[in-house]
Design a protein around this motif. Structure first.
Motif, mmCIF file in Angstrom:
data_model
loop_
_atom_site.group_PDB
_atom_site.id
_atom_site.type_symbol
_atom_site.label_atom_id
_atom_site.label_comp_id
_atom_site.label_asym_id
_atom_site.label_seq_id
_atom_site.Cartn_x
_atom_site.Cartn_y
_atom_site.Cartn_z
ATOM 1 N N LEU A 113 0.833 -1.204 0.000
ATOM 2 C CA LEU A 113 0.000 0.000 0.000
ATOM 3 C C LEU A 113 0.867 1.253 0.000
ATOM 4 N N LYS A 114 2.007 1.192 0.698
ATOM 5 C CA LYS A 114 2.924 2.343 0.805
ATOM 6 C C LYS A 114 2.174 3.608 1.206
ATOM 7 N N ASP A 115 1.308 3.482 2.213
ATOM 8 C CA ASP A 115 0.426 4.586 2.596
ATOM 9 C C ASP A 115 1.111 5.441 3.669
ATOM 10 N N LYS A 116 1.658 6.555 3.238
ATOM 11 C CA LYS A 116 2.396 7.404 4.175
ATOM 12 C C LYS A 116 1.492 7.931 5.290
ATOM 13 N N ALA A 117 0.219 8.200 4.970
ATOM 14 C CA ALA A 117 -0.676 8.815 5.963
ATOM 15 C C ALA A 117 -0.954 7.861 7.125
ATOM 16 N N SER A 118 -1.330 6.626 6.813
ATOM 17 C CA SER A 118 -1.656 5.675 7.887
ATOM 18 C C SER A 118 -0.408 5.009 8.447
ATOM 19 N N GLY A 119 0.682 5.057 7.687
ATOM 20 C CA GLY A 119 1.901 4.380 8.125
ATOM 21 C C GLY A 119 1.908 2.889 7.846
ATOM 22 N N ILE A 120 0.910 2.388 7.117
ATOM 23 C CA ILE A 120 0.874 0.968 6.761
ATOM 24 C C ILE A 120 1.599 0.794 5.429
ATOM 25 N N TYR A 121 2.695 0.021 5.431
ATOM 26 C CA TYR A 121 3.453 -0.161 4.194
ATOM 27 C C TYR A 121 2.895 -1.313 3.369
ATOM 28 N N PHE A 122 2.570 -2.405 4.031
ATOM 29 C CA PHE A 122 1.914 -3.493 3.284
ATOM 30 C C PHE A 122 0.789 -4.084 4.122
ATOM 31 N N GLY B 197 11.318 6.578 8.095
ATOM 32 C CA GLY B 197 11.719 7.598 7.126
ATOM 33 C C GLY B 197 10.928 7.558 5.833
ATOM 34 N N TRP B 198 10.423 6.366 5.458
ATOM 35 C CA TRP B 198 9.667 6.257 4.208
ATOM 36 C C TRP B 198 8.408 7.107 4.238
ATOM 37 N N ARG B 199 7.927 7.457 5.458
ATOM 38 C CA ARG B 199 6.693 8.241 5.570
ATOM 39 C C ARG B 199 6.938 9.734 5.390
ATOM 40 N N ALA B 200 8.203 10.168 5.386
ATOM 41 C CA ALA B 200 8.484 11.590 5.196
ATOM 42 C C ALA B 200 7.904 12.034 3.856
ATOM 43 N N ALA B 201 7.465 13.288 3.812
ATOM 44 C CA ALA B 201 6.739 13.785 2.640
ATOM 45 C C ALA B 201 7.549 13.616 1.360
#
Lengths: 450, 450
Positions: free
Chosen positions: A178-187, B23-27
């Motif tokens: 998912l690589k969802d930066k907002a929720s912090g869930i990567y997969f 770090g992946w969550r950084a904008a």
């Protein structure tokens, strides 16, 4: 525009300094090719400019022949590791498929699944895996074993190995990341599949530490011509590299394999049979024959006899008159299909031992045409339209000249005849071959809920 | 012009989306980096433009952490296979060294010697091998074993493994390949060396099917900080990646390793100690602290606690108050040196469990500076001149921004201070590190006469 009819598939069998074992001695041959990436890059780009489906690399985890007085006269005792070489070639090419040989006998499925999966990612969907079981005792000695595994055991291990590799490639669903930066869930952990494979050969838990490859699985290639090899191919292979000397032999193999594939409930048309083919081509047949004669003169008798012995499972020809007939060869546990092809060739054409090794040193049992572009193209068309082949693994006698002659003279002719593409229509090796992208296989995975 | 004095060595530790675990969550972070070769290529070219000695890749043959509710929040469960990735990077770079981690526990020396030897050929002498023994049971389960080997057994196997690899790289003398078209002799069989290694760990006959690597052997790197790890390093390593939080720790490690190297009769100056170093750098310290605060806010507690548990050998912190002190940690069989560094850090700074995982999630026990370019450069210079380091393995918090800040702000400052090169003076990794090219080692080879 769709092609009007079924088209040829072409692979470039990229072997060391060329397929003629003395080809490195030709005046214009690149004798330093085995360790020189720049030369491989140049050849791969030429194959891509000619719209080949793939380049193909053989492999051994040993120096296969150890008859040093003969081997010192050849270039095949040192080769770059294929996954590393193809990963580098992936950067200098954009479309051509990249197929490497990987043994199931002296390696682990986790390593092999990682390497080929990574190559598929690096190349954005151009990887293929030529599955071999390895038939050389010199390889066993490099991995702590006294002798290689018996033929049947190797094939049972291979079948399990391929199952494990597929299960590992399926570790993450295609849409797991998912690589969802907002929720912090990567997969999505619900889309992770733990293989947990256990059988007599392998115990592999998984998951593989790799996203599912762009092609789902790299294209699965197989080359064994024995009964066990054909069975494995019928169940798993998508491309089959075969060895046939004559059209009737090729037709018999082709019909047998397609029937076995259909017998497994698979679409026979989705499995491509590509025999090896050794072309010596020039503007006229006379010139091609002259080139061939030059190459044959460079062939030292030690090399020819050593290769013949190697390809017949180590048979010792020294007690026999080199200008006499081929003795009866005992059955062997290695390279069964090729042994039969070689023995049949000698019998059919009534060749002496010397004449046989002169033929074998050239194409190692594969079919061969020495002639004009028309003659080479006619041969290919006859096999292709006559139920002997879906394409060819092209084995140029030398690099660069032997391959340049094929791309300059033969490829345009095949294209004018409507038999071969003039441009790539897709971007993956599966696209070139017309193969579907396999979905994740349902199997006994432990699925995790999120 | 020769450098006026001893200079720093810099590696780029190229880890997934950056060394800050969130770090992946950084904008501006590249969340798709793990599977995207184009991004790796861009980062490696930037490191080369800044004259780094090497890029460095860690590795696991598993997903090391399986606490899925936490792991799904991180990017490290999928990574490209390092040899394939570095082979591709070899094509898009010209000078920078290419170092990959390779385990001696779940692989075979023939495969590893081939892969790293091939990388050295493809890159024309820029390969390095970070020798690790692997400390993760999840890896054992992917290779048919119930549990990982005990610490001492792993290191005994590693010592033998490296000996075998060196012997295989020495299979052909440097001048074995004559490539003489006129005589037809490709290599001098008198310059072929059959290893024929036999011990309790490995039985490997050889020869390796590869010319001797351009560097003789790839540069040998080692990272274990335990007593057995330091012994292996003292005997074999040319670069040592260490983990130290403070200058006194670093000085003690540096002095101990150099003494052990000298004790082996080796030149202590020819072994480079490079601690990991996590820099968060901005034009001012206030800006750097702001950036760090933003990253720390992206760190989910599940991730922090899971990582802390992983780095302490699986210790379960859930019964303890997260805002209370660190409990006494039992000795473990894995990552002994790092465990000690972590426990010492918590005790020295009187950190709660939460404060500890917030620190660990950042640099995993390595030293860290959050500050201006001057402050970062001062720290590096102090360690370098104070007997704590010969260089650093730089661990940027994010890609690309965290690394660009380092190359834009810190590297020029190190160069102005005369501590770091402004251009490469050689072409191999050994050249950059000032290491000699090793000659073939004399050992019990069976030499063949021609």
């Amino acid at each position: 525009m769709l092609p009007p009819h079924r088209q040829l598939h072409l692979g470039l069998f990229l072997l060391s300094t060329g397929h003629h074992i003395a080809g490195w001695r030709a005046a214009d041959a690149w004798a330093g090719m085995p360790m020189d990436f720049g030369i491989y890059a140049q050849v791969a780009k030429l194959a891509e400019a000619s719209c080949f489906d793939m380049v193909f690399l053989a492999d051994n985890n040993c120096v296969p022949q150890t008859d040093w007085p003969a081997v010192r006269r050849t270039t095949r005792e040192h080769i770059l590791e294929p996954i590393a070489l193809l990963s580098a070639l992936a950067v200098v090419t954009q479309r051509i498929g990249l197929v490497a040989t990987g043994s199931t006998t002296y390696s682990e499925p986790y390593h092999v699944a990682r390497s080929f999966g990574t190559l598929d990612h690096l190349s954005r969907g151009r990887a293929g895996w030529n599955i071999v079981t390895t038939s050389n005792a010199n390889e066993a000695w490099n991995f702590g074993r006294d002798a290689h595994l018996a033929h049947a055991d190797r094939y049972r291990r291979a079948a399990s190995f391929v199952d494990v590799a597929k299960g590992l490639w399926d570790s993450f669903d295609d849409d797991a990341f998912l690589k969802d930066k907002a929720s912090g869930i990567y997969f999505d952990a619900g889309k992770l599949n733990i293989l947990d494979h256990q059988d007599e050969h392998f115990s592999v838990r998984g998951p593989l530490n790799l996203s599912r490859p762009p092609q789902g699985y790299p294209v699965l290639v197989q080359a064994g011509g024995s009964d066990a090899g054909r069975d494995l191919a019928a169940r798993q292979a998508e491309v089959i590299f075969s060895v046939s000397q004559t059209l009737p032999e090729a037709q018999a193999f082709y019909a047998d394999i397609k029937a076995r594939v259909a017998g497994q409930g698979r679409d026979a048309a989705a499995v491509k049979v590509m025999p090896g083919f050794f072309p010596v081509v020039a503007p006229s047949r006379a010139e091609a024959e002259d080139q061939m004669a030059v190459l044959q003169k460079l062939l030292h008798p030690d090399v020819g006899l050593s290769l013949l012995s190697f390809l017949t499972g180590g048979f010792d020809f020294t007690p026999y008159d080199v200008d006499g007939p081929l003795p009866e060869l005992p059955d062997t546990d290695v390279g069964k299909a090729r042994l039969r092809v070689i023995a049949d060739l000698a019998r059919r054409e009534n060749l002496s031992i010397r004449q046989l090794y002169e033929r074998i040193a050239v194409s190692r049992g594969h079919s061969m045409v020495v002639g004009s572009a028309e003659e080479v193209a006619d041969h290919m068309q006859e096999w292709f339209e006559g139920g002997g082949a879906d394409g060819f693994n092209v084995m140029p006698p030398t690099f660069p000249a032997g391959f340049e002659a094929f791309t300059n003279l033969v490829v345009p002719l095949l294209q004018r005849r409507g038999l071969f593409r003039t441009a790539y229509s897709g971007s993956t090796l599966r696209d070139h071959l017309g193969l579907p992208r396999p979905p994740r296989e349902a199997r006994g995975h432990v699925a995790l809920s999120d």
